[in-house]
Design a protein around this motif. Sequence first.
Motif, PDB file in Angstrom:
ATOM      1  N   THR A 165      -5.234   1.666 -25.192  1.00 35.26           N
ATOM      2  CA  THR A 165      -6.549   2.085 -25.682  1.00 35.26           C
ATOM      3  C   THR A 165      -7.153   3.121 -24.744  1.00 35.26           C
ATOM      4  O   THR A 165      -7.720   4.126 -25.189  1.00 35.26           O
ATOM      5  N   GLN A 166      -7.021   2.910 -23.445  1.00 37.81           N
ATOM      6  CA  GLN A 166      -7.536   3.876 -22.478  1.00 37.81           C
ATOM      7  C   GLN A 166      -6.882   5.241 -22.676  1.00 37.81           C
ATOM      8  O   GLN A 166      -7.571   6.262 -22.706  1.00 37.81           O
ATOM      9  N   LYS A 167      -5.575   5.270 -22.855  1.00 36.79           N
ATOM     10  CA  LYS A 167      -4.860   6.538 -23.077  1.00 36.79           C
ATOM     11  C   LYS A 167      -5.306   7.204 -24.360  1.00 36.79           C
ATOM     12  O   LYS A 167      -5.483   8.425 -24.421  1.00 36.79           O
ATOM     13  N   ARG A 168      -5.497   6.418 -25.412  1.00 39.45           N
ATOM     14  CA  ARG A 168      -5.933   6.955 -26.702  1.00 39.45           C
ATOM     15  C   ARG A 168      -7.314   7.604 -26.567  1.00 39.45           C
ATOM     16  O   ARG A 168      -7.550   8.696 -27.084  1.00 39.45           O
ATOM     17  N   ILE A 169      -8.213   6.940 -25.856  1.00 43.40           N
ATOM     18  CA  ILE A 169      -9.548   7.496 -25.648  1.00 43.40           C
ATOM     19  C   ILE A 169      -9.462   8.788 -24.839  1.00 43.40           C
ATOM     20  O   ILE A 169     -10.020   9.820 -25.216  1.00 43.40           O
ATOM     21  N   TYR A 170      -8.736   8.745 -23.746  1.00 41.85           N
ATOM     22  CA  TYR A 170      -8.630   9.906 -22.845  1.00 41.85           C
ATOM     23  C   TYR A 170      -7.973  11.092 -23.551  1.00 41.85           C
ATOM     24  O   TYR A 170      -8.494  12.207 -23.525  1.00 41.85           O
ATOM     25  N   ARG A 171      -6.860  10.871 -24.183  1.00 48.26           N
ATOM     26  CA  ARG A 171      -6.118  11.957 -24.832  1.00 48.26           C
ATOM     27  C   ARG A 171      -6.836  12.516 -26.059  1.00 48.26           C
ATOM     28  O   ARG A 171      -6.597  13.653 -26.443  1.00 48.26           O
ATOM     29  N   GLY A 172      -7.727  11.737 -26.633  1.00 40.76           N
ATOM     30  CA  GLY A 172      -8.446  12.183 -27.821  1.00 40.76           C
ATOM     31  C   GLY A 172      -9.722  12.947 -27.526  1.00 40.76           C
ATOM     32  O   GLY A 172     -10.440  13.316 -28.460  1.00 40.76           O
ATOM     33  N   ASN A 173     -10.010  13.191 -26.252  1.00 38.29           N
ATOM     34  CA  ASN A 173     -11.274  13.832 -25.898  1.00 38.29           C
ATOM     35  C   ASN A 173     -11.077  14.912 -24.843  1.00 38.29           C
ATOM     36  O   ASN A 173     -10.813  14.609 -23.682  1.00 38.29           O
TER      37      ASN A 173
ATOM     38  N   ILE B 251     -13.223  16.768 -23.444  1.00 41.26           N
ATOM     39  CA  ILE B 251     -14.225  16.716 -22.366  1.00 41.26           C
ATOM     40  C   ILE B 251     -13.725  15.854 -21.209  1.00 41.26           C
ATOM     41  O   ILE B 251     -13.810  16.236 -20.050  1.00 41.26           O
ATOM     42  N   LEU B 252     -13.171  14.686 -21.542  1.00 44.85           N
ATOM     43  CA  LEU B 252     -12.663  13.793 -20.492  1.00 44.85           C
ATOM     44  C   LEU B 252     -11.530  14.464 -19.724  1.00 44.85           C
ATOM     45  O   LEU B 252     -11.476  14.381 -18.498  1.00 44.85           O
ATOM     46  N   GLN B 253     -10.638  15.118 -20.439  1.00 47.65           N
ATOM     47  CA  GLN B 253      -9.501  15.775 -19.790  1.00 47.65           C
ATOM     48  C   GLN B 253      -9.949  16.932 -18.911  1.00 47.65           C
ATOM     49  O   GLN B 253      -9.319  17.212 -17.888  1.00 47.65           O
ATOM     50  N   ARG B 254     -11.026  17.588 -19.288  1.00 46.15           N
ATOM     51  CA  ARG B 254     -11.547  18.698 -18.490  1.00 46.15           C
ATOM     52  C   ARG B 254     -12.216  18.196 -17.211  1.00 46.15           C
ATOM     53  O   ARG B 254     -12.102  18.809 -16.150  1.00 46.15           O
ATOM     54  N   LEU B 255     -12.899  17.045 -17.307  1.00 44.33           N
ATOM     55  CA  LEU B 255     -13.658  16.537 -16.170  1.00 44.33           C
ATOM     56  C   LEU B 255     -12.859  15.624 -15.243  1.00 44.33           C
ATOM     57  O   LEU B 255     -13.174  15.514 -14.049  1.00 44.33           O
ATOM     58  N   TYR B 256     -11.857  14.949 -15.785  1.00 43.34           N
ATOM     59  CA  TYR B 256     -11.071  13.975 -15.008  1.00 43.34           C
ATOM     60  C   TYR B 256      -9.591  14.286 -15.186  1.00 43.34           C
ATOM     61  O   TYR B 256      -9.121  14.482 -16.299  1.00 43.34           O
ATOM     62  N   SER B 257      -8.849  14.285 -14.097  1.00 43.90           N
ATOM     63  CA  SER B 257      -7.450  14.696 -14.161  1.00 43.90           C
ATOM     64  C   SER B 257      -6.502  13.586 -14.616  1.00 43.90           C
ATOM     65  O   SER B 257      -5.392  13.871 -15.044  1.00 43.90           O
ATOM     66  N   ARG B 258      -6.940  12.319 -14.552  1.00 45.38           N
ATOM     67  CA  ARG B 258      -6.044  11.214 -14.930  1.00 45.38           C
ATOM     68  C   ARG B 258      -6.796  10.160 -15.748  1.00 45.38           C
ATOM     69  O   ARG B 258      -7.998   9.960 -15.554  1.00 45.38           O
ATOM     70  N   VAL B 259      -6.069   9.490 -16.603  1.00 45.84           N
ATOM     71  CA  VAL B 259      -6.620   8.383 -17.393  1.00 45.84           C
ATOM     72  C   VAL B 259      -7.257   7.355 -16.467  1.00 45.84           C
ATOM     73  O   VAL B 259      -8.338   6.828 -16.742  1.00 45.84           O
TER      74      VAL B 259
END
Length: 147
Positions: free
Chosen positions: A85-93, A95-103
């Motif tokens: 679920t964490q990966k799904r949230i991270y990979r689907g956004n 903004i998160l990928q731009r601000l944070y480098s890892r799940v």
Amino acid sequence: MKEILDFIWKNRDLALATVGEDGKPKVRAFQVMGIESGRLLFATGPHKRVYAELQGNPAVEILAFRGDVSVRISGCARFVDDAATQKRIYRGNEILQRLYSRVQDLAYFSVEIENLDYYDLATNPPTFRHYDGASGGFRVLDPFGKH
């Protein structure tokens, strides 16, 4: 409920209120990162004050609105430990990928809807529906009456 969850998804930028460490309400802008099984999914940095607030008191209120329609939700935040679920949230956004480098750099939480108030001021009379999570049902209320 599907119509209301679709409204929230289309208006993902919303207000999230927590109980501060000082016992006072704290409201901030948040974005819904997903909706699964009737629960709203969010992510935040574990270094942020909101994370500590949710650890201390998981009670939240959420307000989504656009034009004459508003949806207020109350519930409790539950941290999501499920890696998929964490990966799904991270990979689907993006903004998160731009601000944070890892799940793993984020804390993920969900809010299950305990109560929900739906207001539509464009109708005449205004529409006011209340959802009670305990009973799983909606009821139409008088928008001008006491509840």
